[in-house]
Design an enzyme around this catalytic site. Structure first.
Site, PDB file in Angstrom:
ATOM      1  N   CYS A 117       0.820  -0.961  -0.173  1.00 48.00           N
ATOM      2  CA  CYS A 117       0.529  -0.129   0.330  1.00 48.00           C
ATOM      3  C   CYS A 117       0.859   1.396   0.044  1.00 48.00           C
ATOM      4  O   CYS A 117       1.786   1.356   0.338  1.00 48.00           O
ATOM      5  CB  CYS A 117      -1.329   0.446   1.766  1.00 48.00           C
ATOM      6  SG  CYS A 117      -2.314  -0.886   1.076  1.00 48.00           S
ATOM      7  N   ARG A 176       3.146   0.326  -5.227  1.00 47.52           N
ATOM      8  CA  ARG A 176       3.145  -0.454  -3.881  1.00 47.52           C
ATOM      9  C   ARG A 176       1.772  -1.055  -3.332  1.00 47.52           C
ATOM     10  O   ARG A 176       1.637  -1.865  -2.950  1.00 47.52           O
ATOM     11  CB  ARG A 176       3.763   0.714  -2.694  1.00 47.52           C
ATOM     12  CG  ARG A 176       4.533   1.761  -2.565  1.00 47.52           C
ATOM     13  CD  ARG A 176       4.497   2.549  -2.003  1.00 47.52           C
ATOM     14  NE  ARG A 176       4.464   1.893  -0.475  1.00 47.52           N
ATOM     15  CZ  ARG A 176       5.848   1.117   0.509  1.00 47.52           C
ATOM     16  NH1 ARG A 176       7.511   1.790  -0.130  1.00 47.52           N
ATOM     17  NH2 ARG A 176       5.007   0.245   1.920  1.00 47.52           N
ATOM     18  N   TRP A 216      -3.065  -2.824  -1.474  1.00 46.79           N
ATOM     19  CA  TRP A 216      -2.678  -4.083  -2.906  1.00 46.79           C
ATOM     20  C   TRP A 216      -3.429  -4.806  -0.860  1.00 46.79           C
ATOM     21  O   TRP A 216      -2.959  -5.023   0.090  1.00 46.79           O
ATOM     22  CB  TRP A 216      -1.257  -4.244  -1.611  1.00 46.79           C
ATOM     23  CG  TRP A 216      -0.596  -5.489  -3.077  1.00 46.79           C
ATOM     24  CD1 TRP A 216      -0.771  -6.172  -3.861  1.00 46.79           C
ATOM     25  CD2 TRP A 216      -0.773  -6.573  -1.998  1.00 46.79           C
ATOM     26  NE1 TRP A 216      -0.564  -7.189  -3.654  1.00 46.79           N
ATOM     27  CE2 TRP A 216       0.083  -7.877  -2.660  1.00 46.79           C
ATOM     28  CE3 TRP A 216      -0.822  -6.778  -0.228  1.00 46.79           C
ATOM     29  CZ2 TRP A 216       0.123  -8.908  -2.067  1.00 46.79           C
ATOM     30  CZ3 TRP A 216       0.193  -7.668  -0.451  1.00 46.79           C
ATOM     31  CH2 TRP A 216       0.659  -8.914  -1.127  1.00 46.79           C
ATOM     32  N   GLY A 233       0.079  -1.895   5.958  1.00 44.12           N
ATOM     33  CA  GLY A 233       0.964  -3.075   7.429  1.00 44.12           C
ATOM     34  C   GLY A 233      -0.728  -4.159   7.803  1.00 44.12           C
ATOM     35  O   GLY A 233      -1.457  -4.559   6.431  1.00 44.12           O
ATOM     36  N   LYS A 263      11.730 -14.189 -13.957  1.00 40.95           N
ATOM     37  CA  LYS A 263      10.772 -13.138 -14.307  1.00 40.95           C
ATOM     38  C   LYS A 263       9.912 -13.338 -14.907  1.00 40.95           C
ATOM     39  O   LYS A 263       8.793 -12.707 -15.729  1.00 40.95           O
ATOM     40  CB  LYS A 263      12.071 -12.563 -15.245  1.00 40.95           C
ATOM     41  CG  LYS A 263      13.346 -11.473 -14.596  1.00 40.95           C
ATOM     42  CD  LYS A 263      13.079 -10.598 -14.577  1.00 40.95           C
ATOM     43  CE  LYS A 263      12.165 -10.488 -13.079  1.00 40.95           C
ATOM     44  NZ  LYS A 263      12.675 -10.134 -11.714  1.00 40.95           N
ATOM     45  N   GLU A 303       6.520 -13.871 -13.743  1.00 44.70           N
ATOM     46  CA  GLU A 303       6.051 -12.911 -13.362  1.00 44.70           C
ATOM     47  C   GLU A 303       4.888 -11.873 -13.631  1.00 44.70           C
ATOM     48  O   GLU A 303       3.987 -10.835 -13.414  1.00 44.70           O
ATOM     49  CB  GLU A 303       6.356 -12.028 -12.416  1.00 44.70           C
ATOM     50  CG  GLU A 303       7.441 -11.521 -12.520  1.00 44.70           C
ATOM     51  CD  GLU A 303       8.399 -10.666 -11.413  1.00 44.70           C
ATOM     52  OE1 GLU A 303       7.817 -10.383 -10.440  1.00 44.70           O
ATOM     53  OE2 GLU A 303      10.005 -10.879 -11.121  1.00 44.70           O
ATOM     54  N   HIS A 337      15.409 -36.669 -12.280  1.00 45.21           N
ATOM     55  CA  HIS A 337      14.830 -37.261 -11.165  1.00 45.21           C
ATOM     56  C   HIS A 337      13.501 -36.726 -10.797  1.00 45.21           C
ATOM     57  O   HIS A 337      12.814 -36.516  -9.383  1.00 45.21           O
ATOM     58  CB  HIS A 337      15.595 -36.173  -9.908  1.00 45.21           C
ATOM     59  CG  HIS A 337      16.571 -36.791  -9.552  1.00 45.21           C
ATOM     60  ND1 HIS A 337      17.405 -38.385  -9.533  1.00 45.21           N
ATOM     61  CD2 HIS A 337      18.237 -36.258  -9.932  1.00 45.21           C
ATOM     62  CE1 HIS A 337      18.425 -38.314  -9.829  1.00 45.21           C
ATOM     63  NE2 HIS A 337      19.422 -37.526  -9.692  1.00 45.21           N
ATOM     64  N   LYS A 394       5.617  -3.480  -6.268  1.00 47.47           N
ATOM     65  CA  LYS A 394       7.150  -3.369  -5.987  1.00 47.47           C
ATOM     66  C   LYS A 394       8.077  -3.410  -4.764  1.00 47.47           C
ATOM     67  O   LYS A 394       9.034  -3.656  -4.245  1.00 47.47           O
ATOM     68  CB  LYS A 394       7.035  -2.355  -6.212  1.00 47.47           C
ATOM     69  CG  LYS A 394       8.231  -2.085  -6.291  1.00 47.47           C
ATOM     70  CD  LYS A 394       9.163  -2.553  -7.554  1.00 47.47           C
ATOM     71  CE  LYS A 394      11.089  -2.332  -7.763  1.00 47.47           C
ATOM     72  NZ  LYS A 394      11.509  -3.579  -8.800  1.00 47.47           N
TER      73      LYS A 394
HETATM   74  C1  AGP Z   1      11.247  -9.504  -8.198  1.00 48.59           C
HETATM   75  O1  AGP Z   1      11.346  -8.909  -9.647  1.00 48.59           O
HETATM   76  C2  AGP Z   1      10.735  -8.289  -7.578  1.00 48.59           C
HETATM   77  N1  AGP Z   1      10.635  -7.384  -7.359  1.00 48.59           N
HETATM   78  C3  AGP Z   1      10.499  -9.494  -6.187  1.00 48.59           C
HETATM   79  O2  AGP Z   1      10.966 -10.925  -6.210  1.00 48.59           O
HETATM   80  C4  AGP Z   1      11.910  -8.685  -4.971  1.00 48.59           C
HETATM   81  O3  AGP Z   1      13.102  -8.787  -5.254  1.00 48.59           O
HETATM   82  C5  AGP Z   1      11.222  -9.246  -3.837  1.00 48.59           C
HETATM   83  O4  AGP Z   1       9.553  -8.510  -3.241  1.00 48.59           O
HETATM   84  C6  AGP Z   1      11.704  -8.660  -2.629  1.00 48.59           C
HETATM   85  O5  AGP Z   1      12.166  -7.264  -2.329  1.00 48.59           O
HETATM   86  P1  AGP Z   1      13.618  -6.558  -2.265  1.00 48.59           P
HETATM   87  O6  AGP Z   1      14.434  -6.625  -3.118  1.00 48.59           O
HETATM   88  O7  AGP Z   1      12.908  -5.227  -2.420  1.00 48.59           O
HETATM   89  O8  AGP Z   1      13.491  -7.173  -0.443  1.00 48.59           O
END
Ligand code: AGP
Length: 609
Positions: free
Chosen positions: A2, A27, A74, A101, A486, A489, A505, A604
């Site tokens: 958020c 966010r 979010w 939060g 990549k 997502e 395996h 993000k």
């Molecule tokens: C990957 O493309 C994502 N953005 C995600 O996996 C990210 O790396 C992860 O949430 C960790 O974020 P941070 O590096 O800001 O801690």
């Protein structure tokens, strides 16, 4: 996650809030809302969907309001809907809150509030805050917020606006980020600095346990004992333009293309005068401490974890120091074996990831020295770690991490070299050879980027695939993990990475005619072994895209399609081989019409556990 923003000043508050929310959309983006005082009356506008939906709904109307709070959500508690969108209100509709939060004890609090006669309008955890403030209010907004928050377990940053106090906004921070901005007779709070850059570069970075009060006379900060807190103003000197798209169709493509520059920035200031060695003067660790570590524990999430995987390989290889790696969300609850001889390396682009922060605190509590690798100056991770190495990647806006990854990987090489030197595990010639190879990388990535079209073509060919597999051995396996993440997502195609030798395996059962398999083949010593695994795929009629450093006859004769990267030592290959995988994912997602910068269900900055 958020994004939250608050404004008090002489401009039209609603448009300032909307501008801030658009910057904070990374966010969270499932609903958005604003609350403001209109002639002394608290009003709200909120809508499910992206900020653009709220923007359209608000239309071109001019607002006569100078104080307000806003939120982009979010969802955690309660599905995305108009009703669950923030701001939330108390029963009297006199208090409005926005929150970032999770209130962990919300069920318990809600039950008690219901028993006290409160009526709830949403399914969110946040709404309990508004009702708690209503109960705790005895004339001071600041104390009401504090007294509400002391009843709460969980994580929060909260901003509060009330009809009772048309001249102030109060906000409090625990685990989630919050900054306050000082403009010319106007004052702001927001989750992140870029939201304030159109208005001010003078910022207070707030810490956990602080309450900030905006009034027409300025900004005051208090702790939870209601004692004033004195804080220095942080002047932001980075470029707001850097956080704009600059002609690229998506932030992700822009950020992929910024990698040569970002890597030069990461490396540049750490090269010695002669350019054949590096230093990490920013860390406080003494040679003696470095020699005394018996283990390194790398902890991170997502892409940062994948950068840590490369870090594990390179630290073990050159510094000959045992390295464990763990996901932050696992580390915290598994009672890890740590002692003061363990160096804990925390990697986080944002420096605000909740799981990563919790891991950092756990490590510190157990007496470990914590070294953080992060991109965001002044982030929580940067502030709480014992040492910080900044990646200097510049603002990364796309949810899918690209330049943050390569700069984190480069930092892991620098750390490995520094440790290897201090521990006597590497000669000066070996160091100079690795540094020379690292210096070539930005230019080599430029060469890869010049051939973007080949990835676009490849993506058009494979964009209807149901599944894509990524194989590699050693360092290639670490990069395969990132390639698969990549792709899934942003394109929503199922993708899995496997250590190539592991395929037989179990996962080989999924390979059938035409299933695309990306085989990373950059590790000279492992090439023949890797190609044997590729043959196992070919025997099941899978289609193999190989990735090699320079021409490779073996790959040419075994794979269906070969991507040739510039010649480089296998040891630095991760910095190069990930770029085609980023471009492949990008063009696959583009061909499928996906929302590349804001993939579904993601955000993000992951500031919830
Ligand atoms: C990957 O493309 C994502 N953005 C995600 O996996 C990210 O790396 C992860 O949430 C960790 O974020 P941070 O590096 O800001 O801690």
């Amino acid at each position: 996650m958020c994004g939250i923003v608050g404004y008090l000043g002489n401009q039209d508050a609603v448009s300032v809030l909307m501008t801030g929310l658009k910057t904070l959309e990374y966010r969270g983006y499932d609903s958005a809302g604003v609350a403001y005082l209109n002639n002394g009356t608290l009003e709200v506008q909120k809508k499910q969907g992206r900020i653009a939906v709220l923007d359209d709904y608000l239309g071109t109307q001019q607002w006569q309001t100078q104080i307000g709070i806003g939120h982009t959500r979010w969802a955690t508690h309660g599905r995305p809907s108009d009703r669950n969108a923030h701001p939330h209100f108390d029963c009297t509709h006199k208090f409005a809150v926005v929150h970032n939060g999770i209130i962990e004890n919300f069920a318990e609090l809600r039950e008690r509030l219901l028993a006290n006669g409160h009526k709830f309008a949403s399914e969110t955890d946040t709404e309990v805050l508004a009702h708690l403030v209503e109960e705790a209010y005895h004339g001071s907004l600041r104390l009401a917020l504090r007294d509400a928050l002391v009843q709460v377990r969980g994580s929060y940053t909260v901003v509060l606006l009330s009809e009772h106090h048309p001249d102030r906004i109060v906000a409090a921070r625990k685990d989630n980020p919050l900054v306050a901005g000082i403009g010319d007779g106007e004052y702001f709070v927001a989750s992140d600095i870029p939201a304030l850059l159109p208005y001010t570069r003078n910022i207070y970075l707030l810490n956990a346990g602080e309450i900030v009060e905006l009034t027409p006379d300025g900004i005051n900060i208090f702790d939870f004992q209601d004692r004033p807190v004195h804080k220095e103003i942080f002047h932001v000197n980075w470029d707001a333009q850097a956080a704009e798209r600059g002609g690229y169709p998506h932030f992700m493509l822009k950020e992929i293309c910024e990698q040569p520059k970002a890597l030069m920035d990461t490396l540049g200031s750490r090269l010695t005068a002669g350019g054949d060695d590096i230093h990490l003067d920013e860390i406080s660790l003494t040679p003696e401490q470095i020699r005394n570590f018996n283990k390194v524990m790398i902890v991170a999430c997502g892409t940062a974890y994948h950068a840590g995987m490369v870090g594990k390989y390179v630290l073990e290889k050159v510094a000959r120091l045992p390295v464990e790696i763990d996901l932050a969300s696992e580390f915290r609850y598994r009672d890890p074996l740590l002692d003061p001889q363990t160096l804990v390396v925390i990697i986080s682009q944002s420096g605000e990831t909740a799981d990563t922060m919790a891991a950092l605190r756990e490590a510190k509590q157990r007496g470990c020295h914590v070294l953080a690798v992060t991109n965001v100056v002044g982030s929580s991770v940067a502030r709480e770690a014992d040492d910080v190495i900044y990646t200097w990647a510049g603002p990364e806006i796309a949810v899918a991490s690209t330049k943050a990854y390569t700069t984190q990987v480069l930092v892991m090489y620098l750390l490995a070299l520094q440790f290897a030197k201090v521990r006597g595990a590497i000669t000066q010639e070996q160091t100079a050879a690795i540094v020379a190879a690292l210096k070539q990388v930005p230019e080599q990535i430029e060469q890869i980027l010049k051939q973007k079209e080949q990835y676009e073509k490849l993506a058009k060919q494979y964009c209807q695939s149901q599944d894509v597999f990524f194989l590699g051995r050693g360092l290639d396996y670490a990069v395969a993990l990132e390639g698969a993440l990549k792709l899934k997502e942003i394109s929503y195609i199922h993708a899995e990475a496997y250590a190539a030798g592991e395929l037989k395996h179990g996962t080989l059962a999924l390979i059938e005619e035409g299933v695309p398999v990306v085989a990373l083949a950059t590790q000279d010593e492992l090439l023949e072994k890797l190609m044997s695994n590729v043959k196992e795929v070919k025997a099941r009629e899978g289609t193999v895209i190989g990735l090699c450093l320079g021409q490779c006859a073996l790959a040419e004769e075994t794979c269906d399609h070969v991507i040739t990267l510039p010649e480089a030592p296998s040891f630095v290959a991760p910095l190069l081989s990930v770029v085609p995988l980023q471009l492949f994912a990008y063009y696959m997602a583009a061909a499928r019409g996906c929302d590349i910068d804001k993939p579904r269900n993601l955000a993000k900055s992951v500031t919830v556990e």
